[in-house]
Scaffold this active site. Structure first.
Site, short mmCIF file in Angstrom:
data_model
loop_
_atom_site.label_atom_id
_atom_site.label_comp_id
_atom_site.label_asym_id
_atom_site.label_seq_id
_atom_site.Cartn_x
_atom_site.Cartn_y
_atom_site.Cartn_z
CG HIS A 199 81.20 30.84 86.45
ND1 HIS A 199 81.11 31.45 87.69
CD2 HIS A 199 82.50 30.96 86.07
CE1 HIS A 199 82.30 31.88 88.04
NE2 HIS A 199 83.16 31.62 87.08
CB THR A 237 69.19 39.83 86.92
OG1 THR A 237 70.49 39.24 86.87
CG2 THR A 237 69.20 41.03 87.87
C1 GAR Z 1 75.35 35.94 87.89
O1 GAR Z 1 76.30 36.80 87.32
C2 GAR Z 1 75.81 34.50 87.81
O2 GAR Z 1 76.47 34.20 86.62
C3 GAR Z 1 76.75 34.45 88.98
O3 GAR Z 1 76.05 35.13 90.00
C4 GAR Z 1 75.28 36.18 89.41
C5 GAR Z 1 73.87 36.09 89.91
O4 GAR Z 1 73.12 37.19 89.47
N1 GAR Z 1 77.08 33.11 89.34
C6 GAR Z 1 78.30 32.77 89.77
O5 GAR Z 1 79.19 33.56 89.94
C7 GAR Z 1 78.48 31.28 90.04
N2 GAR Z 1 79.81 31.03 90.43
P1 GAR Z 1 71.54 37.20 89.59
O6 GAR Z 1 71.19 36.82 91.04
O7 GAR Z 1 71.15 38.60 89.28
O8 GAR Z 1 70.98 36.20 88.61
#
Ligand code: GAR
Length: 201
Positions: free
Chosen positions: A112, A16
């Site tokens: 993050h 996303t």
């Molecule tokens: C997001 O919430 C990002 O901040 C987190 O993973 C998710 C990915 O969502 N990252 C971490 O936790 C890094 N430690 P997405 O695949 O929908 O972008």
């Protein structure tokens, strides 16, 4: 005329945040081009989002029992093929060693879902919610930081925003507001960030 900032996006999951970058570029609020998307997971929906947007997408799997430095060297070699200005970790869930990070100094950004120094690692939103339920916090937030070394979700902060937890929240609504904050902060921060002059390598 300056050429557009070239991004390579690394994503392990739903993508996303990648989508937020694609949408911001399409809307004209982010003057970048996404040169490639790379995932360590073949089933990452981020790869599908890249395909749909016409962006080159790679699945770079970890070979069984492969040492971390070997994977990171292969990953760095692949990223380097795109002569990018910035590497964006958008839900990239593998720790990166200096074999990778040393190749792209001041050019690797991570998002993050927590405030600086808080809740490093996976499931930060769920852990913030647990702490709210036990009365230990009433807010969390989102940060974008540079990744200079192997510290987990740690490094010079480029931007952060608080997200209050409301009495009316449940985990679902809190998660939705956290993700909305991410999807605004990530493109806005990249739009402002000036990488070192010249593309790598
Ligand atoms: C997001 O919430 C990002 O901040 C987190 O993973 C998710 C990915 O969502 N990252 C971490 O936790 C890094 N430690 P997405 O695949 O929908 O972008």
């Amino acid at each position: 005329m300056e050429s557009k900032v070239r991004l390579v996006v690394l994503a392990s999951g739903g993508g996303t945040n990648l989508q937020a970058l694609i949408d911001a570029i399409d809307a004209g609020s982010l003057d970048c081009v996404i040169a490639a998307v790379i995932s360590d997971r073949g089933d990452a929906f981020a790869l599908t989002r890249a395909h749909k947007a016409g962006i080159t997408a790679h699945h770079l799997p970890v070979i069984t029992a492969e040492p971390r430095h070997s994977y990171d060297t292969r990953l760095a070699d692949l990223v380097a093929e795109y002569t990018c200005d910035l590497v964006v970790l958008a839900g990239w869930m593998r720790l990166l060693s200096m074999k990778f990070l040393g190749r792209f100094p001041e050019r690797v950004l991570n998002i993050h879902p927590a405030l600086p120094t808080e809740l490093p690692g996976i499931n930060a939103i769920e852990r913030a919610w647990e702490q709210y339920l036990s009365g230990e916090r009433d807010r969390s937030g989102v940060m974008i930081h540079l990744v200079p070394d192997e510290g987990v979700d740690d490094g010079p902060v480029l931007a952060s925003v608080e997200v209050p937890i409301l009495d009316s929240d449940d985990l679902c609504s809190f998660q939705a507001r956290m993700h909305a904050a991410e999807h605004t902060l990530l493109p806005a921060t990249i739009a402002r960030y000036r990488p070192p002059r010249g593309s790598l390598p």
